[in-house]
Write a protein that holds these residues in place. Structure first.
Motif, PDB file in Angstrom:
ATOM      1  N   HIS A   1      40.390   2.698  16.103  1.00  0.00           N
ATOM      2  CA  HIS A   1      39.095   3.225  16.512  1.00  0.00           C
ATOM      3  C   HIS A   1      38.002   2.272  16.042  1.00  0.00           C
ATOM      4  CE1 HIS A   1      40.784   7.610  16.563  1.00  0.00           C
ATOM      5  NE2 HIS A   1      41.115   6.912  17.635  1.00  0.00           N
ATOM      6  N   PRO A   2      37.124   1.857  16.934  1.00  0.00           N
ATOM      7  CA  PRO A   2      36.058   0.948  16.508  1.00  0.00           C
ATOM      8  C   PRO A   2      35.044   1.673  15.622  1.00  0.00           C
ATOM      9  CG  PRO A   2      35.688   1.657  18.745  1.00  0.00           C
ATOM     10  CD  PRO A   2      37.031   2.202  18.361  1.00  0.00           C
TER      11      PRO A   2
ATOM     12  N   PHE B  71      30.446   1.768  19.016  1.00  0.00           N
ATOM     13  CA  PHE B  71      30.423   1.405  20.423  1.00  0.00           C
ATOM     14  C   PHE B  71      29.047   0.829  20.737  1.00  0.00           C
ATOM     15  CE2 PHE B  71      33.789   4.715  20.932  1.00  0.00           C
ATOM     16  CZ  PHE B  71      34.731   3.910  21.554  1.00  0.00           C
TER      17      PHE B  71
ATOM     18  N   TYR C   3      23.931   0.321  19.485  1.00  0.00           N
ATOM     19  CA  TYR C   3      25.214   0.734  18.937  1.00  0.00           C
ATOM     20  C   TYR C   3      25.179   2.210  18.525  1.00  0.00           C
ATOM     21  CZ  TYR C   3      23.006   0.132  14.348  1.00  0.00           C
ATOM     22  OH  TYR C   3      22.167   0.233  13.270  1.00  0.00           O
TER      23      TYR C   3
ATOM     24  N   PHE D   6      31.504   5.727  16.192  1.00  0.00           N
ATOM     25  CA  PHE D   6      32.583   6.360  16.963  1.00  0.00           C
ATOM     26  C   PHE D   6      32.430   7.872  16.969  1.00  0.00           C
ATOM     27  CE2 PHE D   6      36.848   8.206  17.268  1.00  0.00           C
ATOM     28  CZ  PHE D   6      37.291   7.630  18.458  1.00  0.00           C
TER      29      PHE D   6
ATOM     30  N   PHE E 280      41.341   1.438  20.761  1.00  0.00           N
ATOM     31  CA  PHE E 280      40.371   0.509  21.349  1.00  0.00           C
ATOM     32  C   PHE E 280      40.510  -0.835  20.626  1.00  0.00           C
ATOM     33  CE2 PHE E 280      38.893   4.824  21.754  1.00  0.00           C
ATOM     34  CZ  PHE E 280      38.487   4.901  23.079  1.00  0.00           C
TER      35      PHE E 280
ATOM     36  N   SER F  65      37.715  -4.240  23.992  1.00  0.00           N
ATOM     37  CA  SER F  65      36.262  -4.118  24.112  1.00  0.00           C
ATOM     38  C   SER F  65      35.774  -2.792  23.555  1.00  0.00           C
ATOM     39  CB  SER F  65      35.848  -4.234  25.587  1.00  0.00           C
ATOM     40  OG  SER F  65      34.460  -4.010  25.739  1.00  0.00           O
ATOM     41  N   ASN F  66      34.556  -2.782  23.002  1.00  0.00           N
ATOM     42  CA  ASN F  66      33.895  -1.550  22.581  1.00  0.00           C
ATOM     43  C   ASN F  66      32.522  -1.426  23.243  1.00  0.00           C
ATOM     44  OD1 ASN F  66      32.623  -3.616  21.209  1.00  0.00           O
ATOM     45  ND2 ASN F  66      32.404  -2.463  19.298  1.00  0.00           N
TER      46      ASN F  66
ATOM     47  N   CYS G 162      27.511   8.019  26.000  1.00  0.00           N
ATOM     48  CA  CYS G 162      28.948   7.942  25.741  1.00  0.00           C
ATOM     49  C   CYS G 162      29.697   8.749  26.788  1.00  0.00           C
ATOM     50  CB  CYS G 162      29.251   8.448  24.329  1.00  0.00           C
ATOM     51  SG  CYS G 162      28.894   7.254  23.050  1.00  0.00           S
TER      52      CYS G 162
END
Length: 324
Positions: free
Chosen positions: A16-17, A20, A98, A101, A175, A178-179, A186
Motif C-alpha cells: 500500500h502506498p 496517492f 497528495y 492511503f 500498488f 503507479s500511485n 479518490c
C-alpha cells in the motif's frame, strides 16, 4: 502449516502506498477559473441545502413523509459536496495533490455513500408520488412518518454496508507501480485499476454498484411514472390531471438533473474518446451541480416551502419596519 505460510506470504506481498497523487485537474487550462466556479457551487450548495434542512426541521407543517425524503436528499447533497469540493479546493489553494492511503479510502467511502443516498432517495420520493396518485385512499396507511423514517434508516444501513464492502476490497490490492490517480478525487475505478495484482473482484463490484445505484433506480422511477401516467388517464378532467401531475414536477426535475448529467458523461466516455481533461470536467460537473440545483428547484417549484419563505421575509420586514 503450509497454508499458514502461503497466507503469510500473500499478506506480505500486499503493498500500500503511503500517498496517492490526485492529478485529474492539474492539466486543465485556466484551471483557476474552474476552481472559482467550483467554490461558488460549493457555497450555494451548502447555504441552499442548509436553508431547506432548517425550514423542514423547524416548520411543523412540513413534518410529512414527502419532506422527510426532501430532508434526506438535502442532507445527502451537503454530505457529497463536502466530501468532494473541499479536497479539490485544497489541491488548488495549497498545491497539495497528495492524499494518504487511509484518507483516500475515507474520501472514496463518503463520496459514494452520499451519492448512493441521493440516488435511492429519488426512488423513495418516486414511490411516495406513485402511492399518492395511484392509491390515494391507502396513502396514509402505506406512507406515513414512521414508515418513511424506517425506510430511510434501512437505506442508510444498506448503502453503508455496500459502500464499505466496495472500499474495503481496495485494501486487498497491491500498488507496486503507479500511485497517480487520474481523477479529481479518490474515485473507485481509477484507484483499483492502478493495482498490480488481481482486481477482478473490484471490477465486478464496480459493475454491480453502477447497476444498483444508476440502472436500477432509473428503471424503478420509470415504471413508477408509467403507473402514474396510467392513473392520470383515468382522471376525467384536465384540471384534475394537471393538479395531480403538478405534485410530480419537482421530483421529475430532480431526477433529470441528477441522472441525465451522469448518464451523459458515461455514455460520452463510451461512445466518444474524450480527452482526460474533458472526462474530468464532465464527471466533476455531473456530481457537483445537481446538489446545488436541488434546493433551488424545491424553493421555486414547491408551494409549501415558497409560502413559508415568503412569510418569513414578510415577518422580518414587518419587524424591521416596527423597529424603525
Amino acid at each position: 502449516m503450509s497454508s499458514l505460510n502461503a497466507s503469510f506470504s500473500q499478506n506480505v506481498s500486499i503493498v500500500h502506498p503511503k500517498y496517492f497523487f490526485i492529478v485529474g485537474l492539474s492539466g486543465i487550462p485556466y484551471s483557476s477559473y474552474y476552481y472559482i466556479f467550483l467554490f461558488m457551487i460549493y457555497f450555494i450548495t451548502v447555504i441552499g441545502n442548509s436553508i431547506v434542512l432548517l425550514i423542514i426541521a423547524f416548520e411543523r407543517s412540513l413534518h410529512s413523509p414527502k419532506y422527510i425524503g426532501v430532508f434526506n436528499l438535502a442532507l445527502a447533497d451537503i454530505g457529497e459536496t463536502n466530501a468532494l469540493i473541499p479536497n479539490m479546493m485544497n489541491n488548488f489553494l495549497f498545491d497539495s495533490q497528495y492524499i494518504s492511503f487511509n484518507a483516500c479510502l475515507a474520501n472514496m467511502f463518503f463520496v459514494f455513500l452520499f451519492s448512493s443516498m441521493q440516488s435511492v432517495t429519488l426512488v423513495v420520493l418516486a414511490y411516495d408520488r406513485f402511492i399518492a396518485i395511484c392509491l390515494p385512499l391507502r396513502y396514509h396507511a402505506l406512507v406515513n412518518n414512521t414508515s418513511m423514517v424506517l425506510v430511510f434508516s434501512a437505506v442508510w444501513a444498506f448503502n453503508f454496508s455496500i459502500v464499505a464492502l466496495m472500499v474495503s476490497l481496495i485494501t486487498r490490492l497491491s500498488f507496486c507501480e503507479s500511485n497517480v490517480i487520474q481523477s479529481y478525487f479518490c474515485d473507485h475505478g481509477p484507484v483499483f485499476r492502478l493495482a498490480c495484482n488481481d482486481n477482478s473482484i473490484n471490477k465486478i463490484i464496480a459493475f454491480l454498484v453502477s447497476a444498483l445505484y444508476l440502472v436500477a433506480p432509473l428503471i424503478i422511477i420509470f415504471l413508477s411514472y408509467m403507473g402514474i401516467f396510467l392513473a392520470l388517464i383515468k382522471i376525467t378532467t384536465w384540471q384534475g390531471r394537471l393538479k395531480a401531475l403538478r405534485t410530480c414536477f419537482s421530483h421529475l426535475f430532480l431526477v433529470g438533473i441528477y441522472f441525465l448529467p451522469i448518464c451523459c458523461s458515461y455514455i460520452a466516455a463510451i461512445l466518444v474518446s474524450l480527452t482526460p481533461n474533458a472526462r474530468v470536467i464532465s464527471t466533476s460537473l455531473a456530481y457537483a451541480v445537481p446538489p446545488m440545483l436541488n434546493p433551488i428547484i424545491y424553493v421555486l417549484k414547491t408551494a409549501e416551502i415558497k409560502d413559508i419563505i415568503q412569510k418569513m421575509l414578510k415577518n422580518k420586514s414587518a419587524i424591521h419596519h416596527n423597529n424603525d
